[in-house]
Write a protein that holds these residues in place. Sequence first.
Motif, PDB file in Angstrom:
ATOM      1  N   GLU A 156      -4.444   4.737   0.576  1.00  0.00           N
ATOM      2  CA  GLU A 156      -3.048   4.897   1.305  1.00  0.00           C
ATOM      3  C   GLU A 156      -3.355   4.595   2.944  1.00  0.00           C
ATOM      4  O   GLU A 156      -2.549   3.831   3.500  1.00  0.00           O
ATOM      5  N   ARG A 157      -4.331   5.048   3.559  1.00  0.00           N
ATOM      6  CA  ARG A 157      -4.510   4.787   5.024  1.00  0.00           C
ATOM      7  C   ARG A 157      -5.052   3.592   5.043  1.00  0.00           C
ATOM      8  O   ARG A 157      -4.451   3.098   6.260  1.00  0.00           O
ATOM      9  N   GLY A 158      -5.624   2.814   4.416  1.00  0.00           N
ATOM     10  CA  GLY A 158      -5.718   1.356   4.565  1.00  0.00           C
ATOM     11  C   GLY A 158      -4.901   0.312   4.245  1.00  0.00           C
ATOM     12  O   GLY A 158      -4.970  -0.816   4.384  1.00  0.00           O
ATOM     13  N   GLY A 159      -3.681   0.997   3.388  1.00  0.00           N
ATOM     14  CA  GLY A 159      -2.782   0.075   2.835  1.00  0.00           C
ATOM     15  C   GLY A 159      -3.176  -0.863   1.990  1.00  0.00           C
ATOM     16  O   GLY A 159      -2.539  -1.919   1.946  1.00  0.00           O
ATOM     17  N   VAL A 160      -3.919  -0.535   0.928  1.00  0.00           N
ATOM     18  CA  VAL A 160      -4.521  -1.218  -0.100  1.00  0.00           C
ATOM     19  C   VAL A 160      -4.415  -0.661  -1.620  1.00  0.00           C
ATOM     20  O   VAL A 160      -4.015   0.615  -1.479  1.00  0.00           O
ATOM     21  N   PRO A 161      -4.176  -1.323  -2.459  1.00  0.00           N
ATOM     22  CA  PRO A 161      -4.146  -0.662  -3.780  1.00  0.00           C
ATOM     23  C   PRO A 161      -5.193   0.050  -4.549  1.00  0.00           C
ATOM     24  O   PRO A 161      -6.293  -0.280  -3.990  1.00  0.00           O
ATOM     25  N   VAL A 162      -4.848   0.697  -5.236  1.00  0.00           N
ATOM     26  CA  VAL A 162      -6.021   1.675  -6.209  1.00  0.00           C
ATOM     27  C   VAL A 162      -5.815   0.545  -7.425  1.00  0.00           C
ATOM     28  O   VAL A 162      -4.729   0.467  -8.280  1.00  0.00           O
ATOM     29  N   GLU A 163      -7.195   0.290  -7.952  1.00  0.00           N
ATOM     30  CA  GLU A 163      -7.260  -0.552  -9.143  1.00  0.00           C
ATOM     31  C   GLU A 163      -8.079   0.045 -10.011  1.00  0.00           C
ATOM     32  O   GLU A 163      -9.194   0.756  -9.671  1.00  0.00           O
ATOM     33  N   ARG A 164      -7.914  -0.278 -11.430  1.00  0.00           N
ATOM     34  CA  ARG A 164      -8.713  -0.025 -12.337  1.00  0.00           C
ATOM     35  C   ARG A 164     -10.004  -1.081 -12.522  1.00  0.00           C
ATOM     36  O   ARG A 164      -9.807  -2.283 -12.271  1.00  0.00           O
TER      37      ARG A 164
END
Length: 379
Positions: free
Chosen positions: A108-116
């Motif tokens: 969230e802080r880096g503006g990137v997704p969480v991926e499997r």
Amino acid sequence: MTTSHDVHDGLHSENGAHRGEHSGRHPNPVIKVEDLAWLEFEKPDLVQTAAFAADFGFTPTLHTADELHLRGTTAGPPCVIVRRSHRSAFIGPAFRAAADADVHTFAERGGVPVERLPETLGGIAATTKDPSGAFVRVVSGVIEHPESAAQPVWTTYNMGDHRPRINGTQRAPRTPAMIERLGHVVVQSNRYLESLNWYLEHLGLIVSDFLFYDGQRDRGPVMSFIRCDRGGIPSDHHTLAMTLGPSNRYVHSAFQVRDLDTLAAGGEYLRDKGRYRSWGIGRHIQGSQIFDYWRDPDGFLVEHFTDGDLFDCTVEPGWAPMTASGLAQWGPPTTADFLGIAPGKESLRELRSILSSLRSGDTEFDVQRLLGLMKVAKS
């Protein structure tokens, strides 16, 4: 009458900061990672890579035409992941978060997704880039391979009045030094201070030791040895080390083995196999570990180490001048290969990077820093 001079005098971590110097930690980091999880590389020949890995002491957990996973004997995920590519490249480190929630906070802080992650690794990851442009992953919930058979203990030491080895001999077999775990990775950045501050803020790492160029301390540090902040639980003296230079690149990675005899006998095995020793055996100052450095077939520098320092969160950063002689308490002289100044493709690339960095004026590496670096190489 002659007097002796200790070339290491004043280089140890007991020398602390001056007023107003970098604190070595962020007051409110985004998360605090627990350790390195693994390192990711790309290489064109996985068969060649696997052969060196076996000689170096790794055990494969996955070996396909396109991917190779290498582990140590301690429980956990693989230490190294290599994917087949037309080039040889270091992609970046993966750090282990304490919980899934930390991965989401970091993302969230880096503006990137969480991926499997793939089934071969399990868990989740958030991937971004540091200010130098290097890929950085934060992972959690990854596969934990169970502990495997450790290196046999063949060393019983007779020391001083404690001499338990009676009617026996000391015969360390010349076999690969079995890797126990991943210890640290060292990288170079032409945005060193900006990148250092990013890791302290986003991953909660803290500095164990700073190095500065002789005569340039007022300009700030040019290298830092950085550990994980586990509170009162001790952590390796450095999990990540960063140094200022004209290019953004991998320097080396280090893997723990059982003891000095294991390291030395494993080195003899590597030498018998025709592998190239870059520098060793010796004992470092910052971190104190006994080391032995080797080049793999793709030119990457990898280290066997044992007996490294452990610090908890109470230890403040040390400060010392950077010198070639200050790299070791004892051992052979630092080699040109280890310093990256031996004639060859690597030194030519670094020379081009120096010229490019000085022309651009858009990095932390300037003429004064170049003079400081040249002084280190001559020291």
